[in-house]
Design a protein around this motif. Sequence first.
Motif, PDB file in Angstrom:
ATOM      1  N   ASN A 151       0.795  -1.225   0.000  1.00 47.32           N
ATOM      2  CA  ASN A 151       0.000   0.000   0.000  1.00 47.32           C
ATOM      3  C   ASN A 151       0.833   1.284   0.000  1.00 47.32           C
ATOM      4  O   ASN A 151       0.333   2.347   0.331  1.00 47.32           O
ATOM      5  CB  ASN A 151      -0.990  -0.007   1.167  1.00 47.32           C
ATOM      6  N   GLU A 152       2.082   1.165  -0.381  1.00 46.89           N
ATOM      7  CA  GLU A 152       2.902   2.363  -0.558  1.00 46.89           C
ATOM      8  C   GLU A 152       2.436   3.093  -1.822  1.00 46.89           C
ATOM      9  O   GLU A 152       2.037   2.439  -2.803  1.00 46.89           O
ATOM     10  CB  GLU A 152       4.376   1.992  -0.694  1.00 46.89           C
ATOM     11  N   PRO A 153       2.482   4.421  -1.848  1.00 47.96           N
ATOM     12  CA  PRO A 153       1.985   5.171  -3.011  1.00 47.96           C
ATOM     13  C   PRO A 153       2.563   4.711  -4.354  1.00 47.96           C
ATOM     14  O   PRO A 153       1.816   4.571  -5.330  1.00 47.96           O
ATOM     15  CB  PRO A 153       2.387   6.619  -2.695  1.00 47.96           C
ATOM     16  N   ALA A 154       3.852   4.455  -4.422  1.00 44.19           N
ATOM     17  CA  ALA A 154       4.454   4.014  -5.690  1.00 44.19           C
ATOM     18  C   ALA A 154       3.926   2.646  -6.105  1.00 44.19           C
ATOM     19  O   ALA A 154       3.707   2.394  -7.296  1.00 44.19           O
ATOM     20  CB  ALA A 154       5.975   3.980  -5.575  1.00 44.19           C
ATOM     21  N   ALA A 155       3.704   1.763  -5.141  1.00 42.66           N
ATOM     22  CA  ALA A 155       3.181   0.429  -5.442  1.00 42.66           C
ATOM     23  C   ALA A 155       1.736   0.506  -5.928  1.00 42.66           C
ATOM     24  O   ALA A 155       1.341  -0.225  -6.849  1.00 42.66           O
ATOM     25  CB  ALA A 155       3.276  -0.468  -4.217  1.00 42.66           C
ATOM     26  N   ILE A 156       0.946   1.388  -5.343  1.00 44.36           N
ATOM     27  CA  ILE A 156      -0.444   1.568  -5.786  1.00 44.36           C
ATOM     28  C   ILE A 156      -0.462   2.089  -7.211  1.00 44.36           C
ATOM     29  O   ILE A 156      -1.205   1.593  -8.060  1.00 44.36           O
ATOM     30  CB  ILE A 156      -1.200   2.514  -4.825  1.00 44.36           C
ATOM     31  N   GLU A 157       0.358   3.087  -7.486  1.00 43.08           N
ATOM     32  CA  GLU A 157       0.427   3.657  -8.830  1.00 43.08           C
ATOM     33  C   GLU A 157       0.854   2.596  -9.848  1.00 43.08           C
ATOM     34  O   GLU A 157       0.271   2.481 -10.929  1.00 43.08           O
ATOM     35  CB  GLU A 157       1.410   4.826  -8.851  1.00 43.08           C
ATOM     36  N   ARG A 158       1.843   1.799  -9.496  1.00 46.56           N
ATOM     37  CA  ARG A 158       2.315   0.727 -10.377  1.00 46.56           C
ATOM     38  C   ARG A 158       1.208  -0.304 -10.615  1.00 46.56           C
ATOM     39  O   ARG A 158       0.973  -0.731 -11.740  1.00 46.56           O
ATOM     40  CB  ARG A 158       3.562   0.073  -9.771  1.00 46.56           C
ATOM     41  N   PHE A 159       0.491  -0.689  -9.560  1.00 51.40           N
ATOM     42  CA  PHE A 159      -0.604  -1.644  -9.688  1.00 51.40           C
ATOM     43  C   PHE A 159      -1.652  -1.117 -10.669  1.00 51.40           C
ATOM     44  O   PHE A 159      -2.116  -1.840 -11.551  1.00 51.40           O
ATOM     45  CB  PHE A 159      -1.247  -1.905  -8.322  1.00 51.40           C
ATOM     46  N   ILE A 160      -2.024   0.132 -10.519  1.00 52.09           N
ATOM     47  CA  ILE A 160      -3.040   0.730 -11.390  1.00 52.09           C
ATOM     48  C   ILE A 160      -2.567   0.755 -12.839  1.00 52.09           C
ATOM     49  O   ILE A 160      -3.330   0.449 -13.757  1.00 52.09           O
ATOM     50  CB  ILE A 160      -3.418   2.139 -10.886  1.00 52.09           C
ATOM     51  N   GLN A 161      -1.294   1.069 -13.065  1.00 52.32           N
ATOM     52  CA  GLN A 161      -0.764   1.098 -14.426  1.00 52.32           C
ATOM     53  C   GLN A 161      -0.698  -0.299 -15.047  1.00 52.32           C
ATOM     54  O   GLN A 161      -0.885  -0.453 -16.251  1.00 52.32           O
ATOM     55  CB  GLN A 161       0.632   1.743 -14.438  1.00 52.32           C
ATOM     56  N   GLU A 162      -0.464  -1.311 -14.236  1.00 52.36           N
ATOM     57  CA  GLU A 162      -0.277  -2.674 -14.743  1.00 52.36           C
ATOM     58  C   GLU A 162      -1.568  -3.496 -14.809  1.00 52.36           C
ATOM     59  O   GLU A 162      -1.557  -4.597 -15.360  1.00 52.36           O
ATOM     60  CB  GLU A 162       0.735  -3.415 -13.870  1.00 52.36           C
ATOM     61  N   HIS A 163      -2.661  -2.991 -14.265  1.00 53.50           N
ATOM     62  CA  HIS A 163      -3.889  -3.778 -14.183  1.00 53.50           C
ATOM     63  C   HIS A 163      -5.093  -3.019 -14.728  1.00 53.50           C
ATOM     64  O   HIS A 163      -6.088  -2.827 -14.033  1.00 53.50           O
ATOM     65  CB  HIS A 163      -4.158  -4.198 -12.737  1.00 53.50           C
TER      66      HIS A 163
ATOM     67  N   VAL B 233     -14.182   4.198  -1.819  1.00 61.31           N
ATOM     68  CA  VAL B 233     -12.811   3.944  -2.257  1.00 61.31           C
ATOM     69  C   VAL B 233     -12.765   2.783  -3.262  1.00 61.31           C
ATOM     70  O   VAL B 233     -11.938   2.783  -4.175  1.00 61.31           O
ATOM     71  CB  VAL B 233     -11.855   3.759  -1.061  1.00 61.31           C
ATOM     72  N   ILE B 234     -13.665   1.823  -3.138  1.00 58.53           N
ATOM     73  CA  ILE B 234     -13.755   0.753  -4.140  1.00 58.53           C
ATOM     74  C   ILE B 234     -14.181   1.349  -5.474  1.00 58.53           C
ATOM     75  O   ILE B 234     -13.638   1.000  -6.528  1.00 58.53           O
ATOM     76  CB  ILE B 234     -14.709  -0.366  -3.685  1.00 58.53           C
ATOM     77  N   ASP B 235     -15.118   2.268  -5.456  1.00 58.19           N
ATOM     78  CA  ASP B 235     -15.546   2.945  -6.679  1.00 58.19           C
ATOM     79  C   ASP B 235     -14.387   3.742  -7.281  1.00 58.19           C
ATOM     80  O   ASP B 235     -14.199   3.753  -8.503  1.00 58.19           O
ATOM     81  CB  ASP B 235     -16.729   3.859  -6.378  1.00 58.19           C
ATOM     82  N   GLU B 236     -13.607   4.388  -6.429  1.00 54.85           N
ATOM     83  CA  GLU B 236     -12.437   5.137  -6.905  1.00 54.85           C
ATOM     84  C   GLU B 236     -11.453   4.194  -7.604  1.00 54.85           C
ATOM     85  O   GLU B 236     -10.961   4.495  -8.705  1.00 54.85           O
ATOM     86  CB  GLU B 236     -11.755   5.832  -5.735  1.00 54.85           C
ATOM     87  N   LEU B 237     -11.172   3.044  -6.996  1.00 56.49           N
ATOM     88  CA  LEU B 237     -10.272   2.071  -7.607  1.00 56.49           C
ATOM     89  C   LEU B 237     -10.846   1.574  -8.925  1.00 56.49           C
ATOM     90  O   LEU B 237     -10.118   1.446  -9.920  1.00 56.49           O
ATOM     91  CB  LEU B 237     -10.010   0.900  -6.657  1.00 56.49           C
ATOM     92  N   ASN B 238     -12.133   1.307  -8.957  1.00 56.78           N
ATOM     93  CA  ASN B 238     -12.787   0.855 -10.181  1.00 56.78           C
ATOM     94  C   ASN B 238     -12.567   1.863 -11.312  1.00 56.78           C
ATOM     95  O   ASN B 238     -12.208   1.483 -12.432  1.00 56.78           O
ATOM     96  CB  ASN B 238     -14.274   0.646  -9.912  1.00 56.78           C
ATOM     97  N   LYS B 239     -12.761   3.118 -11.017  1.00 60.29           N
ATOM     98  CA  LYS B 239     -12.572   4.173 -12.029  1.00 60.29           C
ATOM     99  C   LYS B 239     -11.114   4.234 -12.490  1.00 60.29           C
ATOM    100  O   LYS B 239     -10.837   4.392 -13.680  1.00 60.29           O
ATOM    101  CB  LYS B 239     -13.012   5.519 -11.493  1.00 60.29           C
ATOM    102  N   LEU B 240     -10.199   4.119 -11.556  1.00 66.45           N
ATOM    103  CA  LEU B 240      -8.780   4.195 -11.907  1.00 66.45           C
ATOM    104  C   LEU B 240      -8.345   3.011 -12.781  1.00 66.45           C
ATOM    105  O   LEU B 240      -7.466   3.157 -13.639  1.00 66.45           O
ATOM    106  CB  LEU B 240      -7.911   4.226 -10.639  1.00 66.45           C
ATOM    107  N   LEU B 241      -8.956   1.861 -12.568  1.00 69.67           N
ATOM    108  CA  LEU B 241      -8.574   0.672 -13.352  1.00 69.67           C
ATOM    109  C   LEU B 241      -9.297   0.607 -14.699  1.00 69.67           C
ATOM    110  O   LEU B 241      -8.882  -0.147 -15.567  1.00 69.67           O
ATOM    111  CB  LEU B 241      -8.838  -0.606 -12.550  1.00 69.67           C
ATOM    112  N   HIS B 242     -10.336   1.381 -14.858  1.00 67.58           N
ATOM    113  CA  HIS B 242     -11.023   1.430 -16.142  1.00 67.58           C
ATOM    114  C   HIS B 242     -10.534   2.644 -16.884  1.00 67.58           C
ATOM    115  O   HIS B 242     -10.592   2.930 -17.940  1.00 67.58           O
ATOM    116  CB  HIS B 242     -12.542   1.492 -15.967  1.00 67.58           C
TER     117      HIS B 242
END
Length: 75
Positions: free
Chosen positions: A19-31, A66-75
């Motif tokens: 849950n480090e900021p860089a890891a979250i950003e990387r996850f979003i970019q890769e998924h 926050v789940i909705d936020e993640l959903n938007k970021l991954l779409h």
Amino acid sequence: MDTSEHTLSTLFAQLGLDNEPAAIERFIQEHKLPAGTALAKAAFWNPAQASFLQEAWRADSDWVDVIDELNKLLH
């Protein structure tokens, strides 16, 4: 009752992910998810993660924003 603030960082921790900021950003970019794919149905979640996301969404829990936020970021 859980009164903690729910953020992307706390959601990632809840899901057992880095849950480090860089890891979250990387996850979003890769998924990235294609349009029409439900967040909880994504192939990259393990069964416990998918269940948490689906149940929290259905129950309209404190996590839903926050789940909705993640959903938007991954779409």
